[in-house]
Design a protein around this motif. Sequence first.
Motif, PDB file in Angstrom:
ATOM      1  N   HIS A 239      25.165 -22.528  31.737  1.00 25.73           N
ATOM      2  CA  HIS A 239      24.014 -23.383  31.983  1.00 25.73           C
ATOM      3  C   HIS A 239      23.719 -23.461  33.481  1.00 25.73           C
ATOM      4  CE1 HIS A 239      24.479 -24.308  27.801  1.00 25.73           C
ATOM      5  NE2 HIS A 239      25.628 -24.955  27.991  1.00 25.73           N
ATOM      6  N   ASP A 240      22.975 -24.474  33.887  1.00 23.15           N
ATOM      7  CA  ASP A 240      22.618 -24.611  35.298  1.00 23.15           C
ATOM      8  C   ASP A 240      22.193 -26.052  35.555  1.00 23.15           C
ATOM      9  OD1 ASP A 240      22.067 -23.993  37.941  1.00 23.15           O
ATOM     10  OD2 ASP A 240      20.773 -22.288  37.466  1.00 23.15           O
ATOM     11  N   LEU A 241      21.944 -26.365  36.815  1.00 26.05           N
ATOM     12  CA  LEU A 241      21.317 -27.622  37.176  1.00 26.05           C
ATOM     13  C   LEU A 241      19.835 -27.339  37.386  1.00 26.05           C
ATOM     14  CD1 LEU A 241      23.781 -29.160  39.816  1.00 26.05           C
ATOM     15  CD2 LEU A 241      23.881 -29.252  37.312  1.00 26.05           C
ATOM     16  N   TRP A 242      18.991 -28.157  36.776  1.00 32.08           N
ATOM     17  CA  TRP A 242      17.558 -27.977  36.967  1.00 32.08           C
ATOM     18  C   TRP A 242      17.137 -28.551  38.312  1.00 32.08           C
ATOM     19  CZ3 TRP A 242      13.470 -31.639  34.513  1.00 32.08           C
ATOM     20  CH2 TRP A 242      12.193 -31.303  35.010  1.00 32.08           C
ATOM     21  N   ARG A 243      17.483 -29.804  38.571  1.00 20.14           N
ATOM     22  CA  ARG A 243      17.080 -30.421  39.829  1.00 20.14           C
ATOM     23  C   ARG A 243      17.983 -31.607  40.171  1.00 20.14           C
ATOM     24  NH1 ARG A 243      11.574 -33.779  38.050  1.00 20.14           N
ATOM     25  NH2 ARG A 243      12.577 -34.963  36.353  1.00 20.14           N
ATOM     26  N   VAL A 244      17.979 -31.944  41.448  1.00 15.42           N
ATOM     27  CA  VAL A 244      18.683 -33.122  41.951  1.00 15.42           C
ATOM     28  C   VAL A 244      17.653 -33.993  42.659  1.00 15.42           C
ATOM     29  CG1 VAL A 244      20.449 -33.998  43.521  1.00 15.42           C
ATOM     30  CG2 VAL A 244      20.858 -31.878  42.240  1.00 15.42           C
ATOM     31  N   ILE A 245      17.530 -35.233  42.223  1.00 14.55           N
ATOM     32  CA  ILE A 245      16.608 -36.171  42.863  1.00 14.55           C
ATOM     33  C   ILE A 245      17.406 -37.126  43.734  1.00 14.55           C
ATOM     34  CG2 ILE A 245      14.859 -37.945  42.513  1.00 14.55           C
ATOM     35  CD1 ILE A 245      14.204 -36.681  39.831  1.00 14.55           C
ATOM     36  N   PHE A 246      17.150 -37.074  45.025  1.00 14.99           N
ATOM     37  CA  PHE A 246      17.824 -37.930  46.001  1.00 14.99           C
ATOM     38  C   PHE A 246      16.863 -38.139  47.157  1.00 14.99           C
ATOM     39  CE2 PHE A 246      21.037 -38.430  49.535  1.00 14.99           C
ATOM     40  CZ  PHE A 246      21.495 -39.680  49.126  1.00 14.99           C
ATOM     41  N   ASP A 247      16.877 -39.321  47.736  1.00 14.51           N
ATOM     42  CA  ASP A 247      15.950 -39.663  48.813  1.00 14.51           C
ATOM     43  C   ASP A 247      15.839 -38.519  49.828  1.00 14.51           C
ATOM     44  OD1 ASP A 247      14.502 -40.723  50.906  1.00 14.51           O
ATOM     45  OD2 ASP A 247      15.577 -42.622  50.947  1.00 14.51           O
ATOM     46  N   PRO A 248      14.664 -37.896  49.965  1.00 12.13           N
ATOM     47  CA  PRO A 248      14.501 -36.765  50.893  1.00 12.13           C
ATOM     48  C   PRO A 248      14.914 -37.081  52.327  1.00 12.13           C
ATOM     49  CG  PRO A 248      12.610 -36.910  49.434  1.00 12.13           C
ATOM     50  CD  PRO A 248      13.418 -38.160  49.201  1.00 12.13           C
ATOM     51  N   LYS A 249      14.753 -38.337  52.738  1.00 12.78           N
ATOM     52  CA  LYS A 249      15.096 -38.709  54.115  1.00 12.78           C
ATOM     53  C   LYS A 249      16.608 -38.761  54.346  1.00 12.78           C
ATOM     54  CE  LYS A 249      10.873 -41.325  55.063  1.00 12.78           C
ATOM     55  NZ  LYS A 249      10.307 -42.645  55.472  1.00 12.78           N
ATOM     56  N   LEU A 250      17.375 -38.801  53.264  1.00 17.52           N
ATOM     57  CA  LEU A 250      18.830 -38.843  53.389  1.00 17.52           C
ATOM     58  C   LEU A 250      19.491 -37.506  53.068  1.00 17.52           C
ATOM     59  CD1 LEU A 250      19.564 -42.310  51.695  1.00 17.52           C
ATOM     60  CD2 LEU A 250      19.567 -41.782  54.143  1.00 17.52           C
ATOM     61  N   GLN A 251      18.711 -36.539  52.614  1.00 15.25           N
ATOM     62  CA  GLN A 251      19.287 -35.261  52.189  1.00 15.25           C
ATOM     63  C   GLN A 251      19.917 -34.457  53.322  1.00 15.25           C
ATOM     64  OE1 GLN A 251      16.449 -32.980  49.893  1.00 15.25           O
ATOM     65  NE2 GLN A 251      15.963 -34.715  48.559  1.00 15.25           N
ATOM     66  N   ALA A 252      19.435 -34.653  54.545  1.00 12.05           N
ATOM     67  CA  ALA A 252      19.934 -33.848  55.666  1.00 12.05           C
ATOM     68  C   ALA A 252      21.449 -33.928  55.798  1.00 12.05           C
ATOM     69  CB  ALA A 252      19.263 -34.308  56.961  1.00 12.05           C
TER      70      ALA A 252
END
Length: 227
Positions: free
Chosen positions: A175-188
């Motif tokens: 299988h796989d991961l489709w997406r990860v939702i996390f605050d874009p401003k904290l992703q760095a």
Amino acid sequence: MGNKLVSLGCLMFALGASNVAAVESTCYGTTSNGRLENGVNLPSSGDNFVTYSHVARMAGRTYVHSEVKAIVLDAYKALAVSHPDKVFKYAETGYEEGGRFRPHKTHRNGLSVDFMTPMINSDGESEHLPTHPFNKFGYNVELDANGRLDDLHIDYDAMAAHIVALHKASTARGHDLWRVIFDPKLQAGLFETEYGSYLKRHIQFSKKRSWVRHDEHYHIDFSVPCQ
């Protein structure tokens, strides 16, 4: 005769337990418009993880597709070896039969899981984000722009390692991961860890802030075939 009956009873119980363990889920539709058959409940705790709420779990809010359960537990097992000093907490997933799952817009077919953001204290120790009724079991927590809450701050190393472990556990099962939702401003902070290049190559992160911030938790949708 009595011993034979006991042995037969034990065999029937073992077969029944085996059948329960072998139940496979079937998902239908999408994470935002779907349902689930034979959903399975995540365990309340393990060597390095806990549920966000025993009450919510008993209320049936932590059911997933059987493949997702296997992936989540395989990832925790891998992290217990690679990061034995880290602790993790999962949150909302969905109902046993899927369907609408308020207040979430998705979580409807067993393939969505929220994970509470792992934290680290001022002494460098891994800690769970506090989750209780007074902060809506963690969902009402607001981290500041630097990912801090009082003396706690985001453990980016643990979080990145967890996402990588989930991806590897998913691909190991086809299988796989489709997406990860996390605050874009904290992703760095995730990309500054040793796993940064891996995440950039293999993981699709949200680019825009969703209707809720997703700072105190990260939402993961798994890519598992559905009807």
